[in-house]
Design a protein around this motif. Structure first.
Motif, PDB file in Angstrom:
ATOM      1  N   VAL A   6       3.811  16.872  -9.835  1.00 21.17           N
ATOM      2  CA  VAL A   6       3.220  15.736  -9.131  1.00 21.17           C
ATOM      3  C   VAL A   6       3.833  15.671  -7.741  1.00 21.17           C
ATOM      4  O   VAL A   6       5.038  15.844  -7.582  1.00 21.17           O
ATOM      5  N   TYR A  37      -0.886  17.587  -9.765  1.00 19.22           N
ATOM      6  CA  TYR A  37      -1.447  16.291  -9.383  1.00 19.22           C
ATOM      7  C   TYR A  37      -0.984  15.978  -7.963  1.00 19.22           C
ATOM      8  O   TYR A  37       0.205  15.786  -7.732  1.00 19.22           O
ATOM      9  N   VAL A  78      -5.576  18.363  -9.455  1.00 22.04           N
ATOM     10  CA  VAL A  78      -6.162  17.031  -9.490  1.00 22.04           C
ATOM     11  C   VAL A  78      -5.777  16.334  -8.186  1.00 22.04           C
ATOM     12  O   VAL A  78      -4.600  16.134  -7.900  1.00 22.04           O
ATOM     13  N   PHE A 145       2.410  10.904 -15.059  1.00 22.40           N
ATOM     14  CA  PHE A 145       1.898  12.196 -15.522  1.00 22.40           C
ATOM     15  C   PHE A 145       2.996  13.013 -16.188  1.00 22.40           C
ATOM     16  O   PHE A 145       2.859  14.203 -16.400  1.00 22.40           O
ATOM     17  N   ALA A 315      -7.426  12.015 -13.127  1.00 23.47           N
ATOM     18  CA  ALA A 315      -6.062  11.466 -13.139  1.00 23.47           C
ATOM     19  C   ALA A 315      -5.990  10.265 -14.077  1.00 23.47           C
ATOM     20  O   ALA A 315      -5.036  10.100 -14.832  1.00 23.47           O
TER      21      ALA A 315
END
Ligand code: TRP
Ligand code: SF4
Length: 333
Positions: A6, A37, A78, A145, A315
């Motif tokens: 992330v 992400y 994402v 996440f 997400a």
């Protein structure tokens, strides 16, 4: 099962080559091997700029367009906007409840931000509750996440330390090793200095933007610092003391070309103005495909909105799973 990454950026508007080489290029590689992400932290922007939001939406779009231009691929990563994921706000509440006040007060990044704010005038100089929550909200971004790794600059590492502390505390309090202890993956932001030899930054007026035109780029490159001891163009030059231009050559050209530049410079066969014109051409040709993609997305802005909508939906799906687990661990109704 792939590990999860992330990372986010605040919506500062159009990005420069320091962002590209130091951060985004790295993200583009990571997206092949990890579940990635990447998001624009528009809530984090509000922690200091809550009174200046007129450009916020455009800045968010510009950041994402630059990412796409540089090769972030919505099929692989994402890509989303933080404020479109309400699950993060809810997780932020649970994390805030278990974070001791002195953990956030100790955060050196926050102390720096507070110092800068104090030098401002008027309303914007206040330190609000939301700003104190900066590291908690960042922990929510990451824990949402259950990330393994966070690619960030060295300036963000203290925040990640707090995130690990909060994750550990959550696991202890609610009796299950649910959250991972995310680790930083350090970006190298010192790769490319600004045109004046200092750190490249938008506010220092020494940057080249990904979105600059070829003409703007060439004009800026002509201002790059060279070997300060060189007076006439046929004086022998010292590439290793050429503070900016030669460093850029080493980044943008292959080693044969760099060797040619070195030799011609040392023998006084190339003047600095000529050298920088050639450098600008080199940089422009390297950036051409990126700028072409950027232009495409600018002209197809609906596609960008679509990418953001779809990315945010993806997400939210993952975030929803984590949140269900969290609610059950905390014993929410
Ligand atoms: N604070 C980061 C910055 O200013 C941006 C950010 C917000 C972030 N949330 C994050 C980065 C989560 C990594 C992970 O650069
Ligand atoms: Fe730098 Fe090029 Fe001038 Fe040599 S000729 S000092 S490498 S700008």
């Amino acid at each position: 099962m792939k590990q999860t990454i992330v990372s986010g950026m605040r919506p500062t508007g159009r990005l420069h080559l320091g962002h590209y080489l130091g951060v985004i290029q790295n993200w583009v590689k990571l997206q092949n091997d990890y579940d990635c992400y990447f998001f624009v932290a528009d809530w984090h922007a509000l922690t200091t700029k809550y009174d200046k939001t007129e450009d916020l939406r455009q800045n968010t779009l510009d950041v994402i367009i630059d990412w796409l231009a540089c090769g972030l691929d919505p099929e692989k990563s994402v890509i989303y906007v933080q404020s479109l994921i309400p699950e993060i706000a809810e997780l932020n509440i649970y994390l805030g409840m278990i974070t001791p006040q002195n953990w956030v007060e100790r955060d050196p990044c926050l102390k720096d931000m507070a110092k800068i704010l104090k030098t401002k005038e008027g309303q914007g100089s206040q330190i609000n509750y939301g700003l104190m929550g900066y590291p908690v909200l960042m922990s929510a971004d990451i824990m949402m996440f259950n990330a393994d790794y966070i690619p960030v600059g060295i300036d963000q590492v203290a925040h990640i330390e707090i995130t690990r502390d909060i994750a550990r505390r959550f696991n202890n309090l609610y009796g299950e090793d649910f959250f991972k202890e995310s680790k930083p993956l350090l970006n190298d932001c010192s790769l490319l200095c600004g045109l004046d030899g200092n750190k490249m930054g938008k506010s220092f007026n020494n940057d080249i933007k990904i979105s600059d035109t070829e003409e703007e780029t060439a004009k800026k490159i002509m201002t790059a610092i060279t070997d300060r001891s060189r007076i006439r163009k046929d004086d022998p030059g010292h590439p290793d003391e050429c503070e900016v231009a030669f460093k850029y050559w080493k980044i943008f050209a292959d080693s044969d070309e760099v060797q040619t530049v070195r030799e011609e410079c040392e023998k006084g066969l190339r003047g600095c103005a000529q050298c920088k014109r050639m450098l600008a051409e080199k940089i422009n040709s390297k950036l051409a495909p990126i700028r072409q993609r950027r232009k495409y997305y600018e002209e197809h802005i609906d596609e960008v909105h679509d990418i953001i909508t779809k990315g945010s939906a993806k997400a939210r799906e993952k975030a929803g799973e984590v949140l269900t687990k969290v609610r059950s661990l905390v014993k929410m109704y």
